[in-house]
Design an enzyme around this catalytic site. Structure first.
Site, PDB file in Angstrom:
ATOM      1  N   ASN A 146     -10.201   4.723  -7.975  1.00 19.31           N
ATOM      2  CA  ASN A 146      -9.099   3.765  -8.105  1.00 19.31           C
ATOM      3  C   ASN A 146      -7.959   4.418  -8.879  1.00 19.31           C
ATOM      4  O   ASN A 146      -8.177   5.326  -9.688  1.00 19.31           O
ATOM      5  CB  ASN A 146      -9.585   2.519  -8.854  1.00 19.31           C
TER       6      ASN A 146
ATOM      7  N   ASP B  39     -11.621  -1.114 -14.940  1.00 23.92           N
ATOM      8  CA  ASP B  39     -10.778  -0.030 -15.436  1.00 23.92           C
ATOM      9  C   ASP B  39     -11.491   0.800 -16.503  1.00 23.92           C
ATOM     10  O   ASP B  39     -10.837   1.438 -17.337  1.00 23.92           O
ATOM     11  CB  ASP B  39      -9.456  -0.569 -16.003  1.00 23.92           C
TER      12      ASP B  39
ATOM     13  N   LEU C 206     -14.593  -5.948  -7.464  1.00 20.33           N
ATOM     14  CA  LEU C 206     -15.753  -5.762  -6.603  1.00 20.33           C
ATOM     15  C   LEU C 206     -17.029  -6.123  -7.350  1.00 20.33           C
ATOM     16  O   LEU C 206     -17.111  -5.996  -8.575  1.00 20.33           O
ATOM     17  CB  LEU C 206     -15.805  -4.312  -6.125  1.00 20.33           C
TER      18      LEU C 206
ATOM     19  N   GLY D 187       0.776  -1.228   0.000  1.00 16.74           N
ATOM     20  CA  GLY D 187       0.000   0.000   0.000  1.00 16.74           C
ATOM     21  C   GLY D 187       0.805   1.275   0.000  1.00 16.74           C
ATOM     22  O   GLY D 187       0.585   2.145   0.848  1.00 16.74           O
TER      23      GLY D 187
ATOM     24  N   ASN E 296       0.593   3.679  -2.230  1.00 22.28           N
ATOM     25  CA  ASN E 296      -0.348   4.758  -2.527  1.00 22.28           C
ATOM     26  C   ASN E 296      -1.206   5.076  -1.305  1.00 22.28           C
ATOM     27  O   ASN E 296      -1.546   6.239  -1.058  1.00 22.28           O
ATOM     28  CB  ASN E 296      -1.225   4.389  -3.722  1.00 22.28           C
TER      29      ASN E 296
ATOM     30  N   MET F 154      -6.707  -5.993  -4.819  1.00 27.24           N
ATOM     31  CA  MET F 154      -6.509  -6.917  -5.938  1.00 27.24           C
ATOM     32  C   MET F 154      -7.713  -7.803  -6.241  1.00 27.24           C
ATOM     33  O   MET F 154      -7.575  -8.829  -6.909  1.00 27.24           O
ATOM     34  CB  MET F 154      -5.283  -7.792  -5.668  1.00 27.24           C
ATOM     35  N   ARG F 155      -8.884  -7.410  -5.793  1.00 30.31           N
ATOM     36  CA  ARG F 155     -10.096  -8.169  -6.119  1.00 30.31           C
ATOM     37  C   ARG F 155     -11.078  -7.292  -6.880  1.00 30.31           C
ATOM     38  O   ARG F 155     -11.219  -6.098  -6.577  1.00 30.31           O
ATOM     39  CB  ARG F 155     -10.778  -8.701  -4.855  1.00 30.31           C
TER      40      ARG F 155
ATOM     41  N   HIS G 267      -4.863   3.394 -11.534  1.00 31.36           N
ATOM     42  CA  HIS G 267      -4.442   2.329 -12.448  1.00 31.36           C
ATOM     43  C   HIS G 267      -3.109   2.714 -13.092  1.00 31.36           C
ATOM     44  O   HIS G 267      -2.952   3.855 -13.539  1.00 31.36           O
ATOM     45  CB  HIS G 267      -5.507   2.129 -13.537  1.00 31.36           C
TER      46      HIS G 267
ATOM     47  N   ALA H 173       4.923   8.830 -10.105  1.00 28.32           N
ATOM     48  CA  ALA H 173       3.841   9.685 -10.599  1.00 28.32           C
ATOM     49  C   ALA H 173       2.536   9.395  -9.859  1.00 28.32           C
ATOM     50  O   ALA H 173       1.762  10.315  -9.550  1.00 28.32           O
ATOM     51  CB  ALA H 173       3.664   9.489 -12.099  1.00 28.32           C
TER      52      ALA H 173
END
Length: 237
Positions: A111, A149, A97, A16, A18, A94-95, A113, A177
């Site tokens: 989220n 995504d 939803l 984690g 981020n 990593m799942r 990406h 970034a």
């Protein structure tokens, strides 16, 4: 700042970084969002230890404890309501939803990406970028919808793909970034300057600044010192 800070929960599955960046940003009382909880579907996720060390409430809700994805997501949803979360950030969760969960949090679920969406959806983005031979890569913060995504874009940051890059080189550049972009995007959502309506991103009272391509939505401003990855690494297996 004027007004009440938005209550934010973060979903993680691992280290984690981020998540740590969002926690760092929210430590400033002028930031419009407060990280009130970190939830993981992995009991041993190092990020839980890091968050707890910052005085943030944590919860482990492993998938193995539930009979179905729907039941698992319902448990997470109940926890989010119990803590009064107003915005949910996915940070290495990593799942996928369930549609029911995503629809319940529509416009309040975001989220990050590691690619410039709508290109390179899914996993292994850095490898695929190198294989495709593109010269610009980056990251995207977007609202989450039922399409993986595929939700409306909030903000993006671009980085160059250098001729000698390895997958790890490129991943490190994109991650740096990400650490600037995610706090910026959450700030805009928490302030109400960016919202989701009718499946699109809507901007309100947002000044993009100069019309020379330097708008913050596309090139994030610096956000303080680099994240203390050494401290975070202490909790990495």
């Amino acid at each position: 700042m004027t007004g009440q800070r938005k209550r934010v929960a973060i979903l993680i599955s691992g280290r984690g970084t981020n998540m740590a960046r969002l926690i760092e940003a929210s430590a400033d009382s002028s930031y419009p969002a407060e990280i009130v909880a970190v939830i993981s579907d992995v009991a041993e996720a190092p990020g839980l230890v890091f968050a707890a060390g910052k005085g943030i409430a944590t919860a482990s809700i492993p998938r193995s404890g539930y009979s179905s994805k729907e039941a698992h997501d319902a448990a997470i949803d109940a926890n989010l309501h119990d803590i009064g979360a107003e915005i949910v950030c996915l940070a290495g969760y990593m799942r996928l939803l369930t549609v029911r969960f995503v629809e319940a949090w529509e416009g309040r679920l975001i989220n990050i990406h590691p690619a410039l969406l709508p290109s390179f959806k899914g996993l292994d983005t850095h490898r695929r970028v190198l294989e495709a031979g593109v010269r610009i890569h980056g990251c995207t913060v977007h609202f989450v919808t039922a399409e993986m995504d595929g939700g409306p874009i909030i903000a993006q940051a671009a980085v160059p793909v250098l001729t000698g890059d390895t997958e790890s080189d490129l991943a490190a550049r994109v991650l740096k970034a990400e650490h600037e972009l995610y706090p910026l995007a959450l700030k805009l959502v928490a302030e109400g300057k960016v919202a989701m309506a009718d499946g699109r991103t809507v901007f309100t009272n947002f000044n993009e600044g100069a019309r020379d391509g330097s708008a913050r939505l596309f090139s994030p401003a610096s956000w303080g010192e680099d994240l203390d990855l050494e401290a975070l690494a202490r909790f990495t297996p």
